[in-house]
Design a protein around this motif. Structure first.
Motif, PDB file in Angstrom:
ATOM      1  N   ASP A 406     -62.714  84.843 -17.518  1.00 52.10           N
ATOM      2  CA  ASP A 406     -61.504  85.507 -17.992  1.00 52.10           C
ATOM      3  C   ASP A 406     -60.406  85.450 -16.933  1.00 52.10           C
ATOM      4  O   ASP A 406     -59.232  85.202 -17.251  1.00 52.10           O
ATOM      5  N   GLN A 407     -60.764  85.655 -15.679  1.00 51.85           N
ATOM      6  CA  GLN A 407     -59.784  85.584 -14.597  1.00 51.85           C
ATOM      7  C   GLN A 407     -59.256  84.162 -14.442  1.00 51.85           C
ATOM      8  O   GLN A 407     -58.053  83.946 -14.213  1.00 51.85           O
ATOM      9  N   THR A 408     -60.139  83.176 -14.585  1.00 48.49           N
ATOM     10  CA  THR A 408     -59.708  81.783 -14.501  1.00 48.49           C
ATOM     11  C   THR A 408     -58.716  81.452 -15.607  1.00 48.49           C
ATOM     12  O   THR A 408     -57.712  80.755 -15.378  1.00 48.49           O
ATOM     13  N   ILE A 409     -58.984  81.946 -16.822  1.00 48.61           N
ATOM     14  CA  ILE A 409     -58.077  81.704 -17.951  1.00 48.61           C
ATOM     15  C   ILE A 409     -56.706  82.322 -17.673  1.00 48.61           C
ATOM     16  O   ILE A 409     -55.664  81.700 -17.958  1.00 48.61           O
ATOM     17  N   LYS A 410     -56.689  83.520 -17.122  1.00 54.99           N
ATOM     18  CA  LYS A 410     -55.418  84.164 -16.782  1.00 54.99           C
ATOM     19  C   LYS A 410     -54.674  83.367 -15.719  1.00 54.99           C
ATOM     20  O   LYS A 410     -53.443  83.186 -15.796  1.00 54.99           O
ATOM     21  N   THR A 411     -55.402  82.880 -14.702  1.00 56.82           N
ATOM     22  CA  THR A 411     -54.782  82.089 -13.638  1.00 56.82           C
ATOM     23  C   THR A 411     -54.205  80.788 -14.188  1.00 56.82           C
ATOM     24  O   THR A 411     -53.097  80.383 -13.823  1.00 56.82           O
ATOM     25  N   LEU A 412     -54.950  80.141 -15.079  1.00 60.62           N
ATOM     26  CA  LEU A 412     -54.471  78.889 -15.674  1.00 60.62           C
ATOM     27  C   LEU A 412     -53.222  79.124 -16.512  1.00 60.62           C
ATOM     28  O   LEU A 412     -52.320  78.278 -16.539  1.00 60.62           O
ATOM     29  N   LYS A 413     -53.161  80.255 -17.194  1.00 59.47           N
ATOM     30  CA  LYS A 413     -51.960  80.559 -17.970  1.00 59.47           C
ATOM     31  C   LYS A 413     -50.758  80.721 -17.050  1.00 59.47           C
ATOM     32  O   LYS A 413     -49.650  80.242 -17.348  1.00 59.47           O
ATOM     33  N   GLU A 414     -50.968  81.403 -15.935  1.00 60.68           N
ATOM     34  CA  GLU A 414     -49.882  81.565 -14.973  1.00 60.68           C
ATOM     35  C   GLU A 414     -49.446  80.203 -14.431  1.00 60.68           C
ATOM     36  O   GLU A 414     -48.242  79.928 -14.300  1.00 60.68           O
ATOM     37  N   GLN A 415     -50.414  79.338 -14.122  1.00 56.84           N
ATOM     38  CA  GLN A 415     -50.102  77.998 -13.629  1.00 56.84           C
ATOM     39  C   GLN A 415     -49.337  77.198 -14.682  1.00 56.84           C
ATOM     40  O   GLN A 415     -48.378  76.485 -14.363  1.00 56.84           O
ATOM     41  N   TYR A 416     -49.758  77.334 -15.943  1.00 52.93           N
ATOM     42  CA  TYR A 416     -49.108  76.598 -17.024  1.00 52.93           C
ATOM     43  C   TYR A 416     -47.662  77.072 -17.184  1.00 52.93           C
ATOM     44  O   TYR A 416     -46.741  76.252 -17.306  1.00 52.93           O
ATOM     45  N   ASP A 417     -47.485  78.394 -17.194  1.00 52.79           N
ATOM     46  CA  ASP A 417     -46.123  78.932 -17.354  1.00 52.79           C
ATOM     47  C   ASP A 417     -45.227  78.501 -16.212  1.00 52.79           C
ATOM     48  O   ASP A 417     -44.052  78.143 -16.416  1.00 52.79           O
ATOM     49  N   THR A 418     -45.759  78.515 -14.976  1.00 52.14           N
ATOM     50  CA  THR A 418     -44.974  78.109 -13.808  1.00 52.14           C
ATOM     51  C   THR A 418     -44.614  76.627 -13.885  1.00 52.14           C
ATOM     52  O   THR A 418     -43.455  76.231 -13.650  1.00 52.14           O
ATOM     53  N   ALA A 419     -45.605  75.791 -14.204  1.00 46.13           N
ATOM     54  CA  ALA A 419     -45.364  74.346 -14.297  1.00 46.13           C
ATOM     55  C   ALA A 419     -44.393  74.024 -15.420  1.00 46.13           C
ATOM     56  O   ALA A 419     -43.524  73.153 -15.281  1.00 46.13           O
ATOM     57  N   SER A 420     -44.514  74.721 -16.535  1.00 50.54           N
ATOM     58  CA  SER A 420     -43.630  74.478 -17.669  1.00 50.54           C
ATOM     59  C   SER A 420     -42.192  74.830 -17.313  1.00 50.54           C
ATOM     60  O   SER A 420     -41.252  74.086 -17.649  1.00 50.54           O
ATOM     61  N   ALA A 421     -42.026  75.969 -16.630  1.00 48.19           N
ATOM     62  CA  ALA A 421     -40.673  76.367 -16.216  1.00 48.19           C
ATOM     63  C   ALA A 421     -40.095  75.357 -15.234  1.00 48.19           C
ATOM     64  O   ALA A 421     -38.897  75.029 -15.274  1.00 48.19           O
ATOM     65  N   ARG A 422     -40.943  74.865 -14.307  1.00 48.53           N
ATOM     66  CA  ARG A 422     -40.478  73.875 -13.323  1.00 48.53           C
ATOM     67  C   ARG A 422     -40.043  72.579 -14.011  1.00 48.53           C
ATOM     68  O   ARG A 422     -39.024  71.979 -13.672  1.00 48.53           O
ATOM     69  N   ILE A 423     -40.805  72.139 -14.997  1.00 49.38           N
ATOM     70  CA  ILE A 423     -40.471  70.913 -15.734  1.00 49.38           C
ATOM     71  C   ILE A 423     -39.169  71.097 -16.507  1.00 49.38           C
ATOM     72  O   ILE A 423     -38.296  70.210 -16.520  1.00 49.38           O
ATOM     73  N   ASP A 424     -39.007  72.245 -17.159  1.00 49.40           N
ATOM     74  CA  ASP A 424     -37.768  72.515 -17.892  1.00 49.40           C
ATOM     75  C   ASP A 424     -36.568  72.480 -16.956  1.00 49.40           C
ATOM     76  O   ASP A 424     -35.495  71.973 -17.330  1.00 49.40           O
ATOM     77  N   SER A 425     -36.755  73.024 -15.752  1.00 49.60           N
ATOM     78  CA  SER A 425     -35.658  73.020 -14.771  1.00 49.60           C
ATOM     79  C   SER A 425     -35.305  71.592 -14.359  1.00 49.60           C
ATOM     80  O   SER A 425     -34.125  71.218 -14.291  1.00 49.60           O
ATOM     81  N   ARG A 426     -36.335  70.786 -14.100  1.00 54.87           N
ATOM     82  CA  ARG A 426     -36.091  69.397 -13.716  1.00 54.87           C
ATOM     83  C   ARG A 426     -35.419  68.618 -14.836  1.00 54.87           C
ATOM     84  O   ARG A 426     -34.491  67.837 -14.606  1.00 54.87           O
ATOM     85  N   MET A 427     -35.898  68.838 -16.054  1.00 53.98           N
ATOM     86  CA  MET A 427     -35.331  68.107 -17.181  1.00 53.98           C
ATOM     87  C   MET A 427     -33.876  68.510 -17.398  1.00 53.98           C
ATOM     88  O   MET A 427     -33.050  67.688 -17.814  1.00 53.98           O
ATOM     89  N   SER A 428     -33.552  69.761 -17.125  1.00 58.23           N
ATOM     90  CA  SER A 428     -32.159  70.200 -17.237  1.00 58.23           C
ATOM     91  C   SER A 428     -31.285  69.464 -16.228  1.00 58.23           C
ATOM     92  O   SER A 428     -30.158  69.043 -16.541  1.00 58.23           O
ATOM     93  N   ILE A 429     -31.827  69.281 -14.993  1.00 60.52           N
ATOM     94  CA  ILE A 429     -31.081  68.545 -13.965  1.00 60.52           C
ATOM     95  C   ILE A 429     -30.915  67.091 -14.378  1.00 60.52           C
ATOM     96  O   ILE A 429     -29.819  66.513 -14.272  1.00 60.52           O
ATOM     97  N   TYR A 430     -32.043  66.491 -14.856  1.00 56.95           N
ATOM     98  CA  TYR A 430     -31.971  65.084 -15.307  1.00 56.95           C
ATOM     99  C   TYR A 430     -30.948  64.928 -16.419  1.00 56.95           C
ATOM    100  O   TYR A 430     -30.172  63.954 -16.454  1.00 56.95           O
TER     101      TYR A 430
END
Length: 467
Positions: A406-430
């Motif tokens: 359960d803790q791993t699933i929560k951590t992966l969700k946090e990682q996914y949300d962070t990575a998704s936000a980072r990609i959206d930011s990069r794509m906005s710059i591109y």
């Protein structure tokens, strides 16, 4: 500028390039998603193991109950005058029973009167005396004293043990009050009814006249109550009800029909069905757990692929601890192992195989030893209970493993949300950069087109001058 317009000005495939960049950036999200799916599957698998252990725990609890091996059954031949049930206190044996008389309820019917709604005097207190010597009162002060009022008052007081209604005999004074005891036997029957304090204003006591019972001059007709009478092996027994308890220790007789000329044969004997069912359910629950773990941890050697819990230490720990109980043996009695009672261990799949015929014979010949082997202080039931309690406990391996996933699933969700936000930011710059590039190239193309036009016009002018 919207993404869909990128490249229109320059003519370059900037939109496709932007989509390729997003796909490349999203590979990190795919990796995280795959891990999330894997962990969710692991969580589901742990849930299946927990459910299987809980089922085994329930079957073990049933196996450990004393009544599993102390149940007695009854059988009756010679007629249908009674039924019988036996508790754990009963003793096996045979009895001859005659049902001579059934217990019945008392009923009383008053004289008829012309109206069921006219008051019979005012107020009054009715005193009911019962066969066991007890008395109860019904206070009618300020209440309706008509036949209908009496019915409502009697039926409204559950403590009286009486039920009232009205009969209509079709005569000129048709309305008769019918009072019936709600319990069979002479103890519950009325021996006397008296009324005090009721008057019609002219010196008469109409309610006392109607309900006079048990004294000289009683005007109430009685259908008397009777007690049940039975004969068990020549011993006469009387009961206030048709449910006779402990006339035979631990046996409850329910009388259905009376026939003094008919002898019923009652047999109380050991019932092996409850123990057999408990043992069978235990074997099935154990096999279900082993099958669940085996399916979740299997490895396909041909395809070289594992299952969701292949190599999982928690699953193996559960499997090994539960299997270890099967090695328990007794040092005394005819039943010293599972094999002695018809349960063999299958080493190919780790499950148990039950030989019902051998179990039935063992139950017949050595039920006491089976009970000791399964229910003794160091028996299977106690040991398995300890194991399943530990496995399912708050600090047990199943709970710990589930919390970890359960803790791993929560951590992966946090990682996914962070990575998704980072990609959206990069794509906005591109997108902004591509939009600027598209605009710049569009302007350059416009200047180039203008210069080309002007040079072409100048060349035409030069050629005309030379001519």
């Amino acid at each position: 500028m919207a993404i869909t317009s990128i490249g229109v000005g320059s003519g370059l495939p900037l939109q496709d390039l932007l989509a390729d960049l997003r796909a490349s950036e999203s590979q990190a999200l795919t990796v995280i998603k795959n891990r999330q799916t894997s962990e969710q599957n692991r969580m589901s698998a742990y849930g299946r193991i927990k459910s299987a252990v809980e089922a085994l725990q329930g079957a073990t609890t049933a196996l450990g109950k004393p009544e599993a091996f102390t149940t007695l059954k009854t059988s009756i031949s010679g007629g249908d005058g009674l039924t019988a049930t036996a508790s754990a206190d009963a003793i096996a044996g045979s009895y001859k029973v005659k049902v001579e008389t059934l217990a019945t309820t008392q009923s009383l019917v008053t004289q008829g009167i012309a109206s069921r709604t006219d008051a019979l005097g005012e107020g009054g207190v009715i005193t009911f005396t019962y066969g066991d010597g007890s008395t109860k009162t019904l206070d009618l002060t300020g209440k309706d004293t008509s036949i209908d009022g009496l019915i409502a008052a009697i039926n409204g007081d559950d403590t009286l043990g009486l039920q009232a209604t009205v009969l209509n005999d079709g005569s000129g004074t048709p309305h008769r009050l019918l009072i019936t005891a709600t319990t069979t036997g002479t103890n519950a029957a009325l021996t006397n009814i008296s009324v005090a304090g009721n008057t019609d204003g002219g010196g008469g006591e109409p309610l006392a006249d109607l309900l006079n019972f048990g004294d000289a001059g009683s005007t109430i007709s009685e259908q008397a109550a009777s007690n049940a009478k039975i004969d068990i092996n020549g011993i006469a027994i009387t009961s206030q009800t048709n449910t006779v308890e402990d006339a035979i220790e631990g046996v409850t007789l329910t009388l259905k029909a009376e026939d003094a000329s008919k002898t019923l044969n009652l047999t109380v004997s050991r019932d092996d069905e409850a123990a057999t069912k408990a043992i069978t359910n235990f074997v099935n629950a154990y096999n279900s757990l082993q099958g669940t773990i085996r399916s979740l941890t299997s490895f396909n050697t041909e395809t070289q692929t594992g299952n969701v819990l292949t190599g999982d230490s928690m699953a193996r720990r559960v499997q090994d601890q539960v299997r270890g109980i099967l090695t328990v043996s007794s040092s005394s009695g005819d039943i010293r192992s599972f094999a002695d009672m018809g349960i063999e261990f299958n080493y190919q799949n780790g499950e148990l195989k039950l030989d019902t015929a051998k179990l039935a014979k063992a139950m017949k010949d050595s039920q006491g030893d089976i009970a000791s082997f399964l229910q003794g202080p160091q028996g299977i039931a106690n040991r398995m209970t300890q194991i399943t309690d530990n496995l399912l406990g708050s600090n047990g391996p199943i709970t710990s493993a589930t919390k970890g996933v359960d803790q791993t699933i929560k951590t992966l969700k946090e990682q996914y949300d962070t990575a998704s936000a980072r990609i959206d930011s990069r794509m906005s710059i591109y997108q902004k950069q591509f939009s600027a590039l598209d605009k710049m190239l569009a302007e350059m193309n416009s200047v180039s087109s203008y210069l080309t036009t002007q040079l072409s016009a100048l060349e035409n002018l030069t050629n005309q001058t030379k001519k």
